[in-house]
Design a protein around this motif. Structure first.
Motif, PDB file in Angstrom:
ATOM      1  N   PHE A 141       4.746  10.527   9.200  1.00  0.00           N
ATOM      2  CA  PHE A 141       3.938  10.104   8.840  1.00  0.00           C
ATOM      3  C   PHE A 141       2.409   9.427   8.974  1.00  0.00           C
ATOM      4  CE2 PHE A 141       2.007  10.181   4.646  1.00  0.00           C
ATOM      5  CZ  PHE A 141       1.207  10.687   4.739  1.00  0.00           C
ATOM      6  N   ALA A 142       3.282   8.669   7.585  1.00  0.00           N
ATOM      7  CA  ALA A 142       2.287   7.464   7.441  1.00  0.00           C
ATOM      8  C   ALA A 142       2.082   6.852   8.578  1.00  0.00           C
ATOM      9  CB  ALA A 142       3.200   6.345   7.076  1.00  0.00           C
ATOM     10  N   ALA A 143       2.430   6.640  10.141  1.00  0.00           N
ATOM     11  CA  ALA A 143       2.191   5.679  11.309  1.00  0.00           C
ATOM     12  C   ALA A 143       1.125   6.745  11.735  1.00  0.00           C
ATOM     13  CB  ALA A 143       3.764   5.498  11.976  1.00  0.00           C
ATOM     14  N   ARG A 144       1.199   7.974  12.053  1.00  0.00           N
ATOM     15  CA  ARG A 144      -0.565   8.615  12.355  1.00  0.00           C
ATOM     16  C   ARG A 144      -1.397   9.113  11.737  1.00  0.00           C
ATOM     17  NH1 ARG A 144       4.568   9.559  14.365  1.00  0.00           N
ATOM     18  NH2 ARG A 144       4.924  10.317  17.046  1.00  0.00           N
ATOM     19  N   VAL A 174      -9.702  10.091   6.481  1.00  0.00           N
ATOM     20  CA  VAL A 174      -9.159   8.959   6.465  1.00  0.00           C
ATOM     21  C   VAL A 174      -8.456   8.593   4.731  1.00  0.00           C
ATOM     22  CG1 VAL A 174      -8.407   6.912   6.888  1.00  0.00           C
ATOM     23  CG2 VAL A 174      -9.529   8.067   8.435  1.00  0.00           C
ATOM     24  N   VAL A 175      -9.408   8.548   4.404  1.00  0.00           N
ATOM     25  CA  VAL A 175      -9.252   8.570   2.682  1.00  0.00           C
ATOM     26  C   VAL A 175      -8.562   9.842   2.253  1.00  0.00           C
ATOM     27  CG1 VAL A 175     -10.545   8.771  -0.048  1.00  0.00           C
ATOM     28  CG2 VAL A 175     -12.057   7.536   1.676  1.00  0.00           C
ATOM     29  N   ALA A 176      -8.558  11.251   1.656  1.00  0.00           N
ATOM     30  CA  ALA A 176      -7.687  12.237   2.269  1.00  0.00           C
ATOM     31  C   ALA A 176      -6.378  12.196   2.344  1.00  0.00           C
ATOM     32  CB  ALA A 176      -7.898  13.189   3.031  1.00  0.00           C
ATOM     33  N   TRP A 177      -6.193  10.980   3.710  1.00  0.00           N
ATOM     34  CA  TRP A 177      -4.353  10.838   3.986  1.00  0.00           C
ATOM     35  C   TRP A 177      -4.216  10.118   2.956  1.00  0.00           C
ATOM     36  CZ3 TRP A 177      -1.206  14.941   5.343  1.00  0.00           C
ATOM     37  CH2 TRP A 177      -2.366  15.836   6.504  1.00  0.00           C
ATOM     38  N   LEU A 181      -0.761   9.466   1.340  1.00  0.00           N
ATOM     39  CA  LEU A 181       0.429   8.040   1.622  1.00  0.00           C
ATOM     40  C   LEU A 181       0.493   7.586   0.012  1.00  0.00           C
ATOM     41  CD1 LEU A 181       1.475   6.828   3.798  1.00  0.00           C
ATOM     42  CD2 LEU A 181      -0.743   4.812   3.729  1.00  0.00           C
ATOM     43  N   ALA A 182      -0.492   7.067  -0.421  1.00  0.00           N
ATOM     44  CA  ALA A 182      -0.286   6.887  -2.401  1.00  0.00           C
ATOM     45  C   ALA A 182       0.784   7.075  -2.550  1.00  0.00           C
ATOM     46  CB  ALA A 182      -1.225   6.391  -3.066  1.00  0.00           C
ATOM     47  N   GLY A 183       1.009   8.618  -2.759  1.00  0.00           N
ATOM     48  CA  GLY A 183       1.996   9.135  -3.529  1.00  0.00           C
ATOM     49  C   GLY A 183       3.315   9.589  -3.133  1.00  0.00           C
ATOM     50  N   LEU A 192       3.902   1.033   1.578  1.00  0.00           N
ATOM     51  CA  LEU A 192       2.595   0.592   1.493  1.00  0.00           C
ATOM     52  C   LEU A 192       1.729  -0.953   2.863  1.00  0.00           C
ATOM     53  CD1 LEU A 192       2.655  -0.262  -2.373  1.00  0.00           C
ATOM     54  CD2 LEU A 192       1.119   1.342  -0.923  1.00  0.00           C
ATOM     55  N   VAL A 193       3.305  -0.920   3.589  1.00  0.00           N
ATOM     56  CA  VAL A 193       2.908  -1.849   4.356  1.00  0.00           C
ATOM     57  C   VAL A 193       2.098  -0.981   5.978  1.00  0.00           C
ATOM     58  CG1 VAL A 193       4.329  -2.742   6.370  1.00  0.00           C
ATOM     59  CG2 VAL A 193       5.195  -3.182   4.087  1.00  0.00           C
ATOM     60  N   THR A 194       1.972   0.851   5.587  1.00  0.00           N
ATOM     61  CA  THR A 194       1.475   0.542   6.354  1.00  0.00           C
ATOM     62  C   THR A 194      -0.208   0.161   6.784  1.00  0.00           C
ATOM     63  OG1 THR A 194       2.380   2.897   5.819  1.00  0.00           O
ATOM     64  CG2 THR A 194      -0.057   3.136   7.228  1.00  0.00           C
ATOM     65  N   ALA A 195      -0.924   0.230   5.426  1.00  0.00           N
ATOM     66  CA  ALA A 195      -1.807  -0.723   5.533  1.00  0.00           C
ATOM     67  C   ALA A 195      -2.385  -2.196   6.244  1.00  0.00           C
ATOM     68  CB  ALA A 195      -2.585  -0.638   4.146  1.00  0.00           C
ATOM     69  N   PRO A 196      -1.615  -2.978   6.043  1.00  0.00           N
ATOM     70  CA  PRO A 196      -1.230  -3.926   7.049  1.00  0.00           C
ATOM     71  C   PRO A 196      -1.289  -4.263   8.126  1.00  0.00           C
ATOM     72  CG  PRO A 196       0.143  -4.077   5.046  1.00  0.00           C
ATOM     73  CD  PRO A 196      -0.823  -3.257   4.520  1.00  0.00           C
ATOM     74  N   ALA A 197       0.091  -3.686   8.555  1.00  0.00           N
ATOM     75  CA  ALA A 197      -0.128  -3.153   9.953  1.00  0.00           C
ATOM     76  C   ALA A 197      -0.686  -2.236  10.614  1.00  0.00           C
ATOM     77  CB  ALA A 197       0.822  -1.690   9.618  1.00  0.00           C
ATOM     78  N   ILE A 198      -1.588  -1.360  10.171  1.00  0.00           N
ATOM     79  CA  ILE A 198      -2.828  -0.513  10.690  1.00  0.00           C
ATOM     80  C   ILE A 198      -3.728  -1.694  11.202  1.00  0.00           C
ATOM     81  CG2 ILE A 198      -4.797   0.772  10.156  1.00  0.00           C
ATOM     82  CD1 ILE A 198      -2.874   2.493   9.497  1.00  0.00           C
TER      83      ILE A 198
END
Length: 234
Positions: A141-144, A174-177, A181-183, A192-198
């Motif tokens: 989910f996070a990766a997509r 994007v903000v909605a997803w 993700l934050a939840g 939370l590593v999703t953001a820096p990885a993206i």
């Protein structure tokens, strides 16, 4: 609902009912990519749990096979093509685009697929041994969420898949997803590593490749998933 069905049909090999759709409907289905990731995650975690009835390595192998099978190796194909293109990038943009369009797998692509599968297998074993089922299920989910960001951030390399997606979504999606993700990160802070990885992969694409393509999206999803497997362990 049409958008979700189209997204499931595109990103997975799961049987779905036929729906009538045009190019616009297909492009807008991208907003449902993270939701499809939840389905993929459930399949992967379920396969890993079943394989664990034998032992940890059997669970890891079952999860990996399910991961590849449910997605039809779609993203691995993108990783392979991008690896070959990156290897030819020093020869100029025309050569890079030609390699991206070539359906054959070169040496860089073969090595990339092998290393990616090996990395996922080892990390899946550790995740399953520790019983991190919810974080594992949430990783796809996070990766997509990543393709939504890259579509809005990076220029398409050519008039292909990435170009069709551009303009079909906006930052509010994007903000909605990201809020979802934050939840989810309450269950596993490693997400939370999703953001820096993206941001890291997007920056690499911009500097090295010059933009985004369908292959770039697929490769990025694979690499973000692997980064998140490592993150939830750490």
């Amino acid at each position: 609902m049409k958008g979700l069905i189209l997204a499931i049909q595109f990103l997975t090999r799961l049987p779905m009912p036929a729906v009538r759709a045009d190019a616009g409907d297909f492009a807008r289905s991208m907003r449902w990519f993270p939701a499809v990731g939840l389905i993929v995650g459930a399949v992967v975690a379920g396969a890993g749990w079943a394989g664990l009835r034998i032992d940890g390595w059997a669970g890891a192998l079952a999860a990996l096979v399910a991961w590849v099978a449910v997605t039809g190796a779609l993203h691995l194909d993108g990783l392979s093509d991008l690896a070959d293109a990156a290897g030819a990038a020093h020869k100029g943009r025309d050569r890079l685009l030609a390699v991206l369009a070539d359906p054959h797998v070169g040496s860089f692509g073969a090595v990339a697929i092998g290393l990616q599968l090996l990395a996922k297998l080892v990390l899946l074993h550790a995740v399953i041994e520790r019983g991190l089922w919810w974080p594992l299920a949430l990783i796809p989910f996070a990766a997509r969420i990543a393709p939504l960001v890259w579509t809005l951030w990076l220029s398409p390399l050519h008039e292909g898949l990435a170009a069709r997606f551009r303009g079909a979504i906006g930052w509010p999606v994007v903000v909605a997803w990201a809020v979802v993700l934050a939840g989810a990160a309450w269950l596993s802070p490693g997400l939370l590593v999703t953001a820096p990885a993206i941001l890291a992969f997007g920056g690499w694409l911009k500097a090295r490749i010059g933009g985004i393509s369908g292959d770039g999206h697929g490769a990025g999803i694979e690499l973000v998933e692997t980064a998140l497997l490592l993150a939830i362990l750490l």
